[in-house]
Design an enzyme around this catalytic site. Structure first.
Site, PDB file in Angstrom:
ATOM      1  N   THR A  71       4.828  27.493   1.874  1.00 33.28           N
ATOM      2  CA  THR A  71       5.089  27.028   3.240  1.00 33.28           C
ATOM      3  C   THR A  71       4.457  28.014   4.221  1.00 33.28           C
ATOM      4  OG1 THR A  71       7.132  25.977   2.527  1.00 33.28           O
ATOM      5  CG2 THR A  71       6.924  26.443   4.882  1.00 33.28           C
ATOM      6  N   GLN A 200       0.741  22.394  -6.696  1.00 35.17           N
ATOM      7  CA  GLN A 200       1.083  21.646  -7.914  1.00 35.17           C
ATOM      8  C   GLN A 200      -0.091  21.606  -8.897  1.00 35.17           C
ATOM      9  OE1 GLN A 200       4.037  20.724  -8.711  1.00 35.17           O
ATOM     10  NE2 GLN A 200       5.123  20.771  -6.762  1.00 35.17           N
ATOM     11  N   THR A 258       6.269  44.729   4.941  1.00 34.63           N
ATOM     12  CA  THR A 258       6.175  45.550   3.725  1.00 34.63           C
ATOM     13  C   THR A 258       5.978  44.674   2.493  1.00 34.63           C
ATOM     14  OG1 THR A 258       7.557  47.206   4.758  1.00 34.63           O
ATOM     15  CG2 THR A 258       7.430  47.284   2.350  1.00 34.63           C
ATOM     16  N   CYS A 346      18.183  12.288   1.933  1.00 38.32           N
ATOM     17  CA  CYS A 346      19.355  11.841   2.671  1.00 38.32           C
ATOM     18  C   CYS A 346      19.534  12.717   3.900  1.00 38.32           C
ATOM     19  CB  CYS A 346      20.589  11.916   1.789  1.00 38.32           C
ATOM     20  SG  CYS A 346      22.012  11.170   2.547  1.00 38.32           S
TER      21      CYS A 346
HETATM   22  N1  PLP Z   1       3.291  22.282  -1.120  1.00 39.54           N
HETATM   23  C1  PLP Z   1       3.616  21.528  -2.187  1.00 39.54           C
HETATM   24  C2  PLP Z   1       2.643  20.518  -2.687  1.00 39.54           C
HETATM   25  C3  PLP Z   1       4.845  21.694  -2.819  1.00 39.54           C
HETATM   26  O1  PLP Z   1       5.168  20.952  -3.875  1.00 39.54           O
HETATM   27  C4  PLP Z   1       5.736  22.668  -2.300  1.00 39.54           C
HETATM   28  C5  PLP Z   1       7.083  22.828  -2.897  1.00 39.54           C
HETATM   29  O2  PLP Z   1       7.726  21.872  -3.276  1.00 39.54           O
HETATM   30  C6  PLP Z   1       5.348  23.424  -1.196  1.00 39.54           C
HETATM   31  C7  PLP Z   1       4.122  23.202  -0.622  1.00 39.54           C
HETATM   32  C8  PLP Z   1       6.233  24.463  -0.593  1.00 39.54           C
HETATM   33  O3  PLP Z   1       6.389  25.536  -1.454  1.00 39.54           O
HETATM   34  P1  PLP Z   1       7.423  26.719  -1.093  1.00 39.54           P
HETATM   35  O4  PLP Z   1       8.775  26.109  -1.135  1.00 39.54           O
HETATM   36  O5  PLP Z   1       7.213  27.740  -2.114  1.00 39.54           O
HETATM   37  O6  PLP Z   1       7.095  27.169   0.256  1.00 39.54           O
END
Ligand code: PLP
Length: 407
Positions: A71, A200, A258, A346
């Site tokens: 993210t 993925q 850090t 949900c």
């Molecule tokens: N992108 C994809 C395709 C994902 O499947 C996920 C997690 O489900 C993420 C981004 C986000 O990963 P994270 O929760 O490690 O930030």
């Protein structure tokens, strides 16, 4: 029997990974910025991990930026590039002085880590095009070309979709953008950067950044047997990008804070194991995936497989059960020790069908009955058989009690 079929959500941490991390909690715990011996040992561990990881991605060591998760990597990639361009545009730099704010092209089936970031940017006037997908959940390369504008600065397309497993034509988009960028350079138009969320993909598909032709690539450790809380962003040398977290000068000034040394060490080890076993594991998991699909389709009526198997990564399959509701199915399977997931979310008591399924043309009433099975290296044929037995009974039970007129 306990069956874990939710490997696209997260994976178990590998024992070898945990073992290698341990000394960095209780022996080599120095801050990597400290000048003393413990700090220097920590620094060495980070740089060795960075070098190794760069090798697995076909990158240079200084192109690997450690983050906390995908993210964060996606936020840094997308906001970092468009804010950099917008900054140059405001400086009235002739090459970047398009009349309009920067434009991004992405797909309608991205993870929310991308979609909510582009939606956030739209609130500040940035322009975004969301490309459609076909029924298999795949975008068309020509749609990327058709939607490029003078002020396009970034294309962000995921490598493998997390809900249905569809593989996107990343290499082809990379080749297309290379040609377009050569032309734009002659026309004194700014480069269009190419980002992929490869979260993925890393376990089963080639993620060599040269082969893919990407400028930015996001990964997160917990999808390939490293712990949660560590990720990375590959940033090609020379990319115009602004940090999104400011502070100390860590990570080449692009991500202050850090460094998380044990997790960085663990990430490199997990990537090494995944990289070295990629082809073998992909074949094994593909066989299990085929078995799941055949068994579900042969044993259950009123179920559809979402997307063609030939266009999927080996570990993800998604079904829609016509007369039942996906979340009830997940909960009942869980009572029998089987961990799966559903595409519905949900929120405030309202069941929203998945944006991915809707984008693939699945009608909302069918999309409500979605079930995702995501396999991993520890799954077995015996587990698939157990799952099918439980699924048959569960579906029958749910069909009896489902308020069909509401679905
Ligand atoms: N992108 C994809 C395709 C994902 O499947 C996920 C997690 O489900 C993420 C981004 C986000 O990963 P994270 O929760 O490690 O930030």
């Amino acid at each position: 029997m306990k069956v874990y079929f939710d490997n696209a959500a997260t994976t178990k941490v590998e024992n070898e990974v945990k073992k290698l991390m341990q000394p960095y909690f209780d022996k080599i715990y120095g801050n990597a910025s400290s000048l003393h011996f413990l700090g220097q040992q920590s620094r060495q561990a980070i740089e060795e991990a960075r070098e190794k990881i760069a090798g697995f991605l076909g990158a240079r060591r200084e192109e690997i930026i450690f983050t906390s998760c995908a993210t964060e990597s996606n936020n840094l990639a997308i906001k970092g590039v468009v804010f950099a361009y917008d900054f140059l545009r405001k400086q009235k730099n002739p090459k970047y002085s398009f009349a309009e704010k920067p434009h991004i092209i992405t797909s309608s089936i991205e993870h929310h880590a991308v979609l909510h970031t582009t939606e956030y940017l739209e609130k500040f006037g940035f322009q975004v095009t969301y490309l459609p997908v076909d029924k298999d959940g795949v975008i068309k390369v020509e749609d990327v070309e058709k939607n490029i504008k003078k002020n396009t600065v970034l294309v962000s397309i995921m490598y493998v979709n997390n809900e249905i497993g569809s593989i996107q034509p990343i290499k082809e988009i990379g080749q297309l953008l290379k040609k377009i960028n050569e032309k734009r350079d002659k026309e004194k138009l700014p480069k269009i950067y190419f980002h992929t969320d490869a979260v993925q993909a890393f376990l089963y598909l080639d993620c060599n950044v040269q082969e893919l032709g990407v400028d930015l690539l996001s990964l997160t450790g917990h999808k390939f047997h490293a712990p949660k809380g560590i990720g990375l962003l590959y940033i090609k040398k020379g990319t115009l990008i602004l940090p999104q977290q400011t502070g100390g000068g860590h990570e080449f000034g692009l991500r202050a804070g850090t460094e998380n040394i044990p997790y960085i060490v663990g990430l490199a080890k997990a990537m090494e194991i995944a990289f070295e076993n990629r082809e073998k594991e992909a074949l094994k998991i593909k066989k299990l995936q085929r078995m799941v699909v055949d068994e579900v389709l042969n044993n259950i009526e009123d179920v559809v497989l979402i997307g063609s198997l030939t266009k999927k990564a080996p570990h993800i399959v998604s079904f829609c059960f016509k007369n039942i509701e996906g979340e009830s199915l997940v909960l009942m399977l869980s009572q029998k020790g089987i961990a799966t997931s559903s595409g519905s979310a949900c929120t405030s008591g309202k069941l929203e069908p998945s944006h991915v399924l809707l984008a693939c043309g699945v009608p909302p009433q069918i999309a409500h009955g979605s079930l995702r099975i995501s396999l991993g290296k520890y799954n077995t044929e015996k587990e698939v058989k157990y799952f099918i037995e439980v699924l048959k009974k569960t579906v029958k039970k749910l069909e009896k009690i489902s308020p069909k007129e509401l679905l």
